[in-house]
Scaffold this motif. Structure first.
Motif, PDB file in Angstrom:
ATOM      1  N   LEU A 150       0.944  -1.254   0.148  1.00 12.44           N
ATOM      2  CA  LEU A 150      -0.028  -0.015   0.166  1.00 12.44           C
ATOM      3  C   LEU A 150       0.851   1.311   0.043  1.00 12.44           C
ATOM      4  O   LEU A 150       0.497   2.073  -0.741  1.00 12.44           O
ATOM      5  N   PRO A 151       1.979   1.298   0.729  1.00 16.93           N
ATOM      6  CA  PRO A 151       2.786   2.463   0.637  1.00 16.93           C
ATOM      7  C   PRO A 151       3.133   2.884  -0.655  1.00 16.93           C
ATOM      8  O   PRO A 151       3.488   4.168  -0.912  1.00 16.93           O
ATOM      9  N   LYS A 152       3.572   1.772  -1.295  1.00 12.83           N
ATOM     10  CA  LYS A 152       4.267   2.241  -2.669  1.00 12.83           C
ATOM     11  C   LYS A 152       3.197   2.696  -3.652  1.00 12.83           C
ATOM     12  O   LYS A 152       3.617   3.121  -4.726  1.00 12.83           O
ATOM     13  N   VAL A 154       0.836   4.497  -2.943  1.00 10.39           N
ATOM     14  CA  VAL A 154       0.561   5.911  -2.959  1.00 10.39           C
ATOM     15  C   VAL A 154       1.849   6.521  -3.501  1.00 10.39           C
ATOM     16  O   VAL A 154       1.641   7.644  -4.360  1.00 10.39           O
ATOM     17  N   CYS A 181      -5.149  -0.170  -6.011  1.00 14.82           N
ATOM     18  CA  CYS A 181      -4.371  -1.040  -4.946  1.00 14.82           C
ATOM     19  C   CYS A 181      -5.509  -1.603  -4.023  1.00 14.82           C
ATOM     20  O   CYS A 181      -6.482  -1.118  -3.725  1.00 14.82           O
ATOM     21  N   THR A 192       0.924  -1.074   8.344  1.00 19.40           N
ATOM     22  CA  THR A 192       1.464  -0.400   7.133  1.00 19.40           C
ATOM     23  C   THR A 192       0.246  -0.009   6.333  1.00 19.40           C
ATOM     24  O   THR A 192       0.380   1.293   5.696  1.00 19.40           O
ATOM     25  N   ALA A 196      -0.563   4.060   5.025  1.00 21.16           N
ATOM     26  CA  ALA A 196      -0.744   4.417   3.629  1.00 21.16           C
ATOM     27  C   ALA A 196      -1.992   5.314   3.468  1.00 21.16           C
ATOM     28  O   ALA A 196      -2.045   6.282   2.697  1.00 21.16           O
ATOM     29  N   THR A 199      -1.519   8.656   4.854  1.00 18.63           N
ATOM     30  CA  THR A 199      -0.423   9.398   4.139  1.00 18.63           C
ATOM     31  C   THR A 199      -1.230  10.103   2.560  1.00 18.63           C
ATOM     32  O   THR A 199      -1.137  11.107   2.194  1.00 18.63           O
ATOM     33  N   SER A 452       6.060   5.289   4.947  1.00 19.85           N
ATOM     34  CA  SER A 452       5.351   6.223   3.994  1.00 19.85           C
ATOM     35  C   SER A 452       6.569   6.878   3.027  1.00 19.85           C
ATOM     36  O   SER A 452       6.603   6.999   2.033  1.00 19.85           O
ATOM     37  N   GLY A 455       8.119   4.002   0.933  1.00 19.28           N
ATOM     38  CA  GLY A 455       6.904   3.776   0.025  1.00 19.28           C
ATOM     39  C   GLY A 455       6.782   4.820  -1.061  1.00 19.28           C
ATOM     40  O   GLY A 455       6.610   4.480  -2.375  1.00 19.28           O
ATOM     41  N   GLN A 483       9.903  -2.178   3.898  1.00 19.88           N
ATOM     42  CA  GLN A 483       9.792  -1.523   2.852  1.00 19.88           C
ATOM     43  C   GLN A 483      10.903  -1.895   1.638  1.00 19.88           C
ATOM     44  O   GLN A 483      10.804  -1.851   0.602  1.00 19.88           O
TER      45      GLN A 483
END
Length: 729
Positions: A150-152, A154, A181, A192, A196, A199, A452, A455, A483
């Motif tokens: 999920l962070p990547k 974003v 996503c 995590t 996300a 963020t 974040s 990510g 990450q």
């Protein structure tokens, strides 16, 4: 009977008897052709799930986490464009199958069965893992079964807007694309995932473009733990900066309509949205899971009676798109076709050797535009008065700042991100003036969340940028190390080199800060970074080396697509003197922008044969102090600066110690899990001289006067060296 067989037999019987579950009439813009395509994707999903179990029983398949019950995701795929990058939940086979139907030339059943069979001909992972993914379909493979993708996602969505302002050379995504996503309801609770979501909202709240569609596939259970009824809607229904949509994933028509509304909102508004899709889970979590061990038979049978494929047959019949007999024929033909394809897929070759498995650990090099560095005019305009200061020796932090400036001038695709890197210029001033020189869209002040930050970097790298994220302190990396380990470092491996996320991660770390911060700002453990296959770990000891190594790190990322970590020794940032006050012995002049230190190149001071001291970073600084005392005692030593901590520069190091009668390893990291362990092994294997080591204790670092008590000192190095050579000469 296996629950998969029970669901299969129920489907055959109920469709033949027209015993279909009740529901809303079909409505919305889904065309008859697309509705049939969605149903076909669901049938193939179901057939593949059953086939995977048969293959496992026969010892020919290696993955049985299925997508049955989530067939409605085919309608979501049909509502998007095949150029919208998709980071998929592991139950999204129907999504990938439906998307394959949107792109000519795909052989999706064959491709997925090769993946089940772990064949080296699997077009996405080359037999390394059963993963959903396809370069042709803009679906990077995800290896996590929880929420670390999920962070990547974003970051990738952020990169679409960023690419409009600064066009990267290797851009992947169209300007009007959105990022998709998906994840499960249980995964939505993971820290995590929550980071996300936060963020995304934080970004959207500031009206920064972020075209991201989160999709929660809510089947009400995470393996055996139920999600409280209504929890997802209650938690996500009214979040600032992220619009909420909801649909019944058992209804192809409703799912398509709502998914298209959500996608249109994201695409037109360039804001994130949350699509909540109600699904069910059939067969349990995976092949070995028996759901009746933790759910009542009544609950399991009630879910099975609500089979989304049965709903699809009813809806298609009501819409006049497909009769139940035609739907049944498609289902049976699909099962037969999958069995035929599987019989061939299991005969295809598999990986056999370590070399074959590891072939994609290192990403392939890519062709980049040639650059001769920034022009004299550009440098003069940006550096201003600093140009004159370059004529004099300077401290490490300032030389790193100048190197970053030159690199950002030369490569517009470089973007930095982190806490306080912009307006403040970093905690230690390393990034001062850069926001004025390059703007806030290239010097991104992030929110306070390390996963974040990383990510964002990983996602931007997947759209052609060369990110340079900063983690303020090494101790803070542990909040987000997966990450790097589970996402950045594995992407090339699990995509057979088709997807990469080149980056240079800068971390301020190691110990020896006087009376500041204790363990949380002085962390002398790098084991977590050295343990990750494919990651390069660089660690300079002085300003000139730092500038030269930073240039090589960027080259490695930009041209060779590597994940590189530059560990910058905090205590050496401001260091001026070496042996005595105001001797200026540790300051350096700024090296010409053309000068670099190549990966694997070590530094050597002196040529003494009595002793070779092998060290790095603060250890190199302290060993240089000890080396003078050793010379006064008649011991002729050389001091070797490793510079590269992973992979270790083994050949260069062996050459550097050649001719020395003894080797002393000085390691400021901990005795257990530290660099010295690998160096001792290397010396034992490839040299024939006595070897000793001095390391930090297996301890955290204290604040106050005892800040260096657990780590090597110049005096301790001298004593260890004298003991090794047998006393004064």
């Amino acid at each position: 009977m296996d629950r998969a067989d029970i669901v299969h037999e129920n489907f055959l019987r109920r469709v033949a008897a027209r015993d279909l579950p009740p529901g809303e009439a079909p409505s919305g813009p889904l065309s008859a052709a697309d509705a049939v395509a969605g149903y076909r994707a669901g049938c193939l999903t179901r057939a593949l799930d059953r086939q995977s179990r048969a293959m496992q029983k026969a010892g020919q398949g290696f993955y049985t986490i299925g997508s049955s019950g989530h067939e409605g995701l085919a309608a979501v795929a049909l509502a998007l464009r095949p150029t919208d990058m998709a980071f998929l939940h592991y139950r999204d086979a129907a999504f990938q199958i439906a998307r394959a139907g949107q792109v000519p030339g795909q052989s999706i059943a064959w491709d997925m069965l090769l993946s089940f069979a772990a064949s080296s001909e699997d077009p996405i992972s080359g037999g390394r893992h059963k993963v959903l993914g396809s370069k042709a379909l803009a679906i990077p493979p995800q290896t996590s079964t929880i929420a670390s993708h999920l962070p990547k996602a974003v970051g990738a969505a952020y990169a679409i807007g960023a690419a409009r302002r600064h066009r990267p050379e290797h851009q992947e995504l169209p300007d009007d694309a959105i990022v998709y996503c998906s994840f499960g309801d249980a995964s939505a609770n993971h820290s995590t995932a929550q980071g996300a979501f936060n963020t995304a909202q934080w970004t959207s709240y500031q009206s920064i473009p972020l075209p991201l569609l989160f999709v929660c596939e809510d089947n009400g259970i995470g393996i055996s733990t139920k999600t409280p009824k209504g929890w997802i809607a209650a938690t996500f229904g009214n979040r600032p900066g992220m619009k909420y949509f909801r649909c019944n994933g058992l209804d192809l028509y409703e799912t398509f309509r709502v998914a298209r509304e959500a996608a249109d909102y994201v695409r037109s508004r360039r804001k994130p949205a949350f699509l909540h899709v109600g699904t069910i889970r059939l067969y349990g979590h995976a092949g070995a899971d028996v759901p009746t061990t933790y759910l009542s038979r009544e609950e399991v049978e009630a879910e099975e009676a609500n089979d989304p494929l049965l709903h699809a047959v009813r809806l298609l019949d009501q819409a006049g798109a497909l009769s139940p007999d035609e739907a049944l024929a498609i289902y049976e033909d699909t099962n037969a076709r999958v069995a035929r394809i599987a019989a061939e897929a299991v005969t295809r070759p598999r990986l056999r050797t370590a070399g074959e498995v590891m072939a994609s650990l290192i990403p392939p090099a890519r062709v980049c535009r040639p650059t001769n560095g920034p022009s004299a005019e550009a440098r003069g305009a940006v550096f201003g008065g600093d140009m004159k200061a370059m004529e004099e020796p300077q401290i490490m932090s300032r030389l790193i700042n100048w190197a970053l400036t030159d690199l950002m001038l030369a490569h517009p695709e470089i973007v930095m991100m982190g806490e306080d890197v912009g307006r403040k210029g970093g905690v230690y001033g390393v990034t001062q003036k850069l926001v004025n020189r390059f703007g806030s869209d290239r010097m991104i002040d992030t929110l306070l969340d390390e996963q974040s930050i990383l990510g964002l970097a990983i996602g931007m790298a997947q759209n052609g940028f060369v990110p340079m994220p900063e983690i303020q302190f090494l101790a803070y990396l542990h909040n987000a190390e997966d990450q790097i380990r589970g996402e950045a470092a594995t992407l090339s491996f699990f995509s057979n080199g088709q997807y990469t996320n080149p980056m240079v991660l800068r971390i301020a770390g190691l110990g020896y800060q006087k009376g500041f911060g204790g363990h949380f700002h002085n962390d002398n453990s790098v084991a977590v970074l050295r343990d990750i296959p494919g990651v390069i770990l660089a660690c300079p000891s002085n300003g000139a080396d730092a500038a030269k190594m930073l240039r090589e790190c960027v080259r490695l990322a930009r041209e060779e697509q590597r994940v590189v970590v530059l560990l910058e020794p905090i205590a050496l940032y401001p260091m001026r003197d070496l042996h005595s006050e105001k001797d200026g012995g540790w300051m350096c002049r700024y090296p010409d922008p053309s000068e670099t230190i190549a990966l694997g190149e070590v530094g050597i001071h002196g040529d003494g044969k009595d002793l070779a001291i092998v060290t790095f970073a603060n250890g190199y600084y302290l060993s240089r102090q000890a080396e003078r005392r050793l010379a006064d005692a008649g011991v002729k030593a050389r001091v070797i600066d490793l510079r590269w901590l992973s992979p270790l520069p083994a050949d260069a190091l062996v050459d550097a110690v050649a001719g020395a009668e003894r080797i002393l390893i000085v390691d400021e990291t901990r005795r257990s899990g530290g660099i010295a362990e690998a160096l001792m092994a290397l010396c034992a294997e490839r040299t024939k001289v006595p070897v000793a080591r001095i390391t930090a204790e297996d301890s955290f670092i204290a604040t106050g006067p005892a800040y260096a008590a657990t780590m090597p000192s110049a005096a301790g190095i001298f004593d260890a060296a004298m003991a090794l050579v047998g006393g004064a000469k």
